[in-house]
Motif scaffolding. Structure first.
Motif, PDB file in Angstrom:
ATOM      1  N   UNK A 108      -2.572  -3.537  -9.248  1.00 61.19           N
ATOM      2  CA  UNK A 108      -1.952  -3.104 -10.644  1.00 61.19           C
ATOM      3  C   UNK A 108      -0.746  -3.042 -10.939  1.00 61.19           C
ATOM      4  N   UNK A 109       0.018  -3.333 -11.959  1.00 59.15           N
ATOM      5  CA  UNK A 109       1.022  -2.721 -12.452  1.00 59.15           C
ATOM      6  C   UNK A 109       0.650  -1.867 -13.465  1.00 59.15           C
ATOM      7  N   UNK A 110       1.205  -0.661 -13.256  1.00 56.90           N
ATOM      8  CA  UNK A 110       0.808   0.392 -14.353  1.00 56.90           C
ATOM      9  C   UNK A 110       1.940   1.410 -14.435  1.00 56.90           C
ATOM     10  N   UNK A 111       1.823   2.253 -15.525  1.00 56.14           N
ATOM     11  CA  UNK A 111       2.810   3.308 -15.947  1.00 56.14           C
ATOM     12  C   UNK A 111       4.186   3.203 -15.448  1.00 56.14           C
ATOM     13  N   UNK A 112       4.827   3.705 -14.425  1.00 53.36           N
ATOM     14  CA  UNK A 112       6.091   3.495 -14.227  1.00 53.36           C
ATOM     15  C   UNK A 112       6.741   2.256 -14.105  1.00 53.36           C
ATOM     16  N   UNK A 113       5.906   1.404 -13.435  1.00 57.70           N
ATOM     17  CA  UNK A 113       6.430  -0.058 -13.316  1.00 57.70           C
ATOM     18  C   UNK A 113       6.494  -0.942 -14.557  1.00 57.70           C
ATOM     19  N   UNK A 114       5.413  -0.591 -15.513  1.00 54.64           N
ATOM     20  CA  UNK A 114       5.664  -1.377 -16.693  1.00 54.64           C
ATOM     21  C   UNK A 114       6.784  -0.671 -17.393  1.00 54.64           C
ATOM     22  N   UNK A 115       7.056   0.512 -17.572  1.00 56.02           N
ATOM     23  CA  UNK A 115       7.921   1.170 -18.142  1.00 56.02           C
ATOM     24  C   UNK A 115       9.078   0.712 -17.887  1.00 56.02           C
ATOM     25  N   UNK A 116       9.433   0.324 -16.449  1.00 54.20           N
ATOM     26  CA  UNK A 116      10.710  -0.150 -15.922  1.00 54.20           C
ATOM     27  C   UNK A 116      10.887  -1.540 -16.426  1.00 54.20           C
ATOM     28  N   UNK A 117       9.775  -2.304 -16.262  1.00 56.09           N
ATOM     29  CA  UNK A 117      10.063  -3.750 -16.570  1.00 56.09           C
ATOM     30  C   UNK A 117      10.273  -3.865 -18.426  1.00 56.09           C
ATOM     31  N   UNK A 118       9.708  -2.994 -19.015  1.00 58.60           N
ATOM     32  CA  UNK A 118       9.837  -2.956 -20.545  1.00 58.60           C
ATOM     33  C   UNK A 118      11.435  -2.799 -20.796  1.00 58.60           C
ATOM     34  N   UNK A 119      12.110  -1.962 -19.878  1.00 59.28           N
ATOM     35  CA  UNK A 119      13.463  -1.747 -20.090  1.00 59.28           C
ATOM     36  C   UNK A 119      14.389  -3.212 -19.652  1.00 59.28           C
ATOM     37  N   UNK A 120      13.657  -3.789 -19.022  1.00 58.18           N
ATOM     38  CA  UNK A 120      14.553  -4.959 -18.361  1.00 58.18           C
ATOM     39  C   UNK A 120      14.143  -5.899 -19.318  1.00 58.18           C
ATOM     40  N   UNK A 121      13.027  -6.108 -19.846  1.00 62.40           N
ATOM     41  CA  UNK A 121      12.736  -7.360 -20.777  1.00 62.40           C
ATOM     42  C   UNK A 121      11.486  -6.972 -21.796  1.00 62.40           C
ATOM     43  N   UNK A 122      11.948  -6.429 -22.879  1.00 61.86           N
ATOM     44  CA  UNK A 122      10.942  -5.881 -23.801  1.00 61.86           C
ATOM     45  C   UNK A 122      10.380  -6.641 -24.677  1.00 61.86           C
ATOM     46  N   UNK A 123      10.824  -8.159 -24.604  1.00 64.47           N
ATOM     47  CA  UNK A 123      10.298  -9.097 -25.761  1.00 64.47           C
ATOM     48  C   UNK A 123       8.856  -9.686 -25.176  1.00 64.47           C
ATOM     49  N   UNK A 124       8.919  -9.667 -23.949  1.00 65.76           N
ATOM     50  CA  UNK A 124       7.588 -10.719 -23.516  1.00 65.76           C
ATOM     51  C   UNK A 124       7.074 -10.109 -22.017  1.00 65.76           C
ATOM     52  N   UNK A 125       6.214 -10.672 -21.261  1.00 66.92           N
ATOM     53  CA  UNK A 125       5.849 -10.020 -19.939  1.00 66.92           C
ATOM     54  C   UNK A 125       6.535 -10.982 -18.858  1.00 66.92           C
ATOM     55  N   UNK A 126       7.420 -11.945 -19.260  1.00 69.07           N
ATOM     56  CA  UNK A 126       7.744 -13.023 -18.277  1.00 69.07           C
ATOM     57  C   UNK A 126       8.138 -12.208 -16.721  1.00 69.07           C
ATOM     58  N   UNK A 127       8.925 -11.118 -17.179  1.00 69.46           N
ATOM     59  CA  UNK A 127       9.710 -10.579 -15.897  1.00 69.46           C
ATOM     60  C   UNK A 127       8.852  -9.636 -15.189  1.00 69.46           C
TER      61      UNK A 127
END
Length: 728
Positions: A135-154
């Motif tokens: 699973x990728x959850x909580x903090x990891x998703x929040x961190x990746x949103x900061x790096x690429x908020x437009x899509x889920x590639x990163x």
């Protein structure tokens, strides 16, 4: 005259004074418990005064509030805890002035075994599942949103064992590869609905904003029992946030990049006793960006808008009904900068698309041990692709309907169900040849998850599918979980899979479907057999360093894989490969935690081979590097901010023409800090400015009629982005 009550007045006042003395010395305290990143209340959290005699404790209500009474004056130690979060310990002075005491809890990555997985449908936690689920959850998703908020590639590309393969140098289209297998063998789901295949698959990863995601569930290896054909390599289930009673959410994100990109997104949710809603809105703009100076775009000019409202109805405590609609409109154009920006003559490729999806789901609990679920979705995808002298346009309509039941029978969790899928593509352009297609598949499935003993759990699944064009498929699957010792578990999974043939594959997407011939009548469905085994260890080293370690091995044999062949006159035709595709390898993951520091290390070894056409010898599958490493170091101060460093290495790989590439590194740094109600973030991606053009040209030939190299390394180079997140 003396009142008859006067002699009693003194003793009464004395008794009142004695009785009121302890009351005056005792006080109440209200504590509000929230999630550190989202700010959402955490109902059911426990608040305990450690040094009270007798102990004093309370649980938070739907608003995340807990009230403690009978507290003495002075400094008291509190412990606040909630399943899946790191406990917080703090000192508070009683009496406490100024309203509720706010406590924000941080998600505990080492407690991910407590996370309930939706993809397996058994409502079990990861620790109790025979199937290996990440699973990728909580903090990891929040961190990746900061790096690429437009899509889920990163979000996906930086997970070991998963690669996001760019399939077009001009449009930037991409697909998921798990354990070296082509993207068509991975099912991409959203809340359990298969929405992103066929003609729409090439843009799917690029059109899913992550702002409304609660967690991402990844199953690597055969996963066809519950979700049918296409889950040969595995599945990725995107789980969205749901409204919570008394816990409204208001999240806003604004982001800008050095490459001319701008993102604005918002997520809202709320719920009353009987009604609820969520709303995702995301607007993304990317300017035509040339990062390597060859006057061709590395990032296409893009305009995209996504709106996804969803309504919930709770007729009773046993029933939940929700209905949602997602609409995405996008315009992207890549190619010669002079064409895109100045309207000059030359090469450019423009893609316009409209995606509208409806979803409905009903869950009804017949009892504590029996729940029925009804699901239905319809997806309409319209897209046109135009380049000089050529235009391709078509409409895809796909539907999915399912009825299933979850039954608890003593030590068994039994899932049974039936489903029906349709997928129709109607070519609307006059391009010849036409590749219209229609598929209909009906399926039935059963899965039994059985706790044999406290140390052994097994999961047996069987699926039968009937394809209108390709006949029947029987898909058995088996998994086992063995708890070897405290914190040590071994899992094994094996099963069969299949994929109905289609022309909507990566080679077709790469040429914008120009010159792709329809499938012949002799084409067979692709079939597979595969398995994974993994060992998981969780312990504490030296009483201070937490360790989570996972070692996995995997193997897949894919028969009758579709491969493109040159049909002459610029045409390609798909045929079944002469021999099997074999992928095997190992995956190693280790996560360390010490105070505010967390270190993640990963390594993937991949041996992917295919049969040479017309012969018996084997060769490497193109674009499958044998070695990849993952290194991430994060320092995080609870409630204030975090800084992360990352480095990824990709080894040499074979290109379709037989040439071998060089290995390369990609590094980055990300920081986030809380400023009042806002969190400000800055991300520096690809600090080494690694680009494929450092090793050779991507654009080949005349500028007016170019050809493009296969993409095997980053094409956009160093990019910085920054912005702000608000939880209102």
């Amino acid at each position: 005259m003396m009142s008859p009550l006067r002699p009693l007045l003194g003793p009464v006042l004395l008794l009142l004074a004695i009785a009121s003395a302890p009351v005056a010395a005792q006080h109440a305290l209200t504590v509000r418990v929230t999630d550190e990143h989202s700010g959402a209340p955490l109902p059911g959290a426990t608040v305990v005064v450690d040094d009270a005699a007798p102990p004093v404790g309370a649980s938070t209500d739907a608003d995340g509030l807990a009230r403690l009474t009978g507290l003495p004056v002075g400094d008291l130690a509190l412990t606040v805890s909630f399943v899946g979060y790191q406990p917080a310990r703090l000192l508070v002075t009683v009496p406490h002035e100024g309203g509720p005491l706010d406590v924000a809890l941080e998600e505990d990555e080492e407690a991910l075994g407590d996370v309930v997985v939706a993809a397996t449908r058994t409502s079990r936690t990861i620790a109790d599942l025979p199937t290996r689920v990440e699973t990728i959850a909580g903090e990891e998703i929040d961190e990746k949103i900061s790096m690429e908020p437009s899509n889920i590639t990163m979000l996906l590309n930086e997970s070991p064992g998963i690669a996001v393969q760019q399939t077009s140098a001009v449009s930037g289209n991409a697909s998921i590869r798990i354990q070296g297998l082509d993207g068509r063998y991975t099912q991409l789901l959203k809340d359990g609905f298969p929405l992103y295949g066929g003609f729409s698959g090439g843009l799917s990863l690029l059109q899913v904003p992550p702002l409304d995601l609660r967690q991402v569930e990844i199953v690597k290896g055969p996963a066809s029992t519950l979700y049918g054909g296409g889950a040969i390599a595995g599945l990725v289930n995107l789980v969205t946030r749901t409204p919570r009673l008394g816990a409204p959410e208001r999240s806003v994100l604004v982001n800008a990049t050095s490459a001319g990109g701008t993102d604005v997104g918002a997520f809202l949710s709320g719920r009353s006793e009987r009604l609820g809603y969520t709303l995702l809105a995301s607007a993304n703009r990317q300017g035509a960006y040339d990062g390597d100076g060859d006057a061709f775009t590395n990032l296409p000019r893009t305009r995209r808008l996504t709106v996804a409202p969803r309504g919930y109805v709770y007729p009773s405590d046993a029933t939940t009904l929700w209905l949602g609609v997602t609409g995405t409109v996008e315009d992207r154009e890549g190619g010669d900068l002079a064409v895109i920006e100045d309207g000059a003559d030359g090469y450019a490729e423009r893609s316009e698309s409209l995606r509208i999806t409806s979803q409905a789901r009903l869950d009804h609990a017949l009892s504590d041990r029996a729940t029925i679920t009804l699901k239905q979705s319809t997806s309409h995808f319209d897209r046109s692709v135009a380049r000089p002298g050529y235009r391709f346009e078509g409409t895809q309509t796909a539907t999915y309907a399912e009825a299933s039941a979850l039954l608890g029978l003593d030590a068994h969790d039994l899932v049974v169900g039936i489903d029906l899928r349709t997928d129709a593509f109607d070519q609307q352009s006059a391009a010849d040849p036409a590749i219209d297609d229609a598929q209909l598949t009906a399926g039935a499935f059963v899965q039994d998850t059985w706790d044999v003993t406290d140390r052994l759990a097994v999961e047996l699944g069987l699926r039968g599918d009937l394809s209108e064009d390709h006949g029947a498929f029987v898909l058995p699957r088996a998994s086992a979980l063995v708890r070897l010792a405290e914190g040590v578990a071994l899992r094994a999974t094996g099963g069969l899979g299949y994929k109905t043939p289609t022309v909507f594959l990566e080679p077709s997407e790469g040429r914008a479907f120009e010159g792709v011939l329809p499938l012949g009548d002799d084409i067979e469905a692709e079939t597979s057999a595969g398995g994974t085994v993994d060992l998981n260890v969780r312990t504490v080293l030296g009483g201070r360093v937490s360790l989570s370690f996972n070692q996995a091995v995997f193997l897949t044999r894919l028969a009758d894989a579709l491969v493109p062949t040159d049909a002459g006159a610029g045409l390609i035709r798909y045929r079944n490969a002469d021999g099997p595709v074999l992928t095997r390898g190992t995956e190693t993951n280790a996560r360390f935690g010490l105070g505010d520091l967390k270190l993640f290390l990963g390594y993937v070894y991949l041996d992917a081979t295919e049969t040479v056409p017309g012969g018996d010898t084997r060769r490497e599958v193109p674009l499958t590097p044998a070695h990849k490493t993952y290194s991430v170091l994060v320092w995080e101060r609870h409630g204030r901010g975090r800084v992360g460093l990352e480095a990824y290495y990709t080894s040499a790989q074979r290109l379709p023409d037989g040439e071998r590439t060089e290995g390369y590194w990609v590094t980055g740094i990300m920081g986030e800090w809380r400023v009042g109600p806002a969190r400000v973030f800055l991300n520096l991606e690809n600090l080494l400015d690694t680009q494929q053009t450092n090793y050779g040209p991507v654009v080949v030939g005349p500028r007016a009629t170019p050809t493009f190299a296969d993409i095997w390394a980053p094409t956009d180079g160093f990019i910085a982005n920054g912005g702000v997140k608000l939880s209102l």
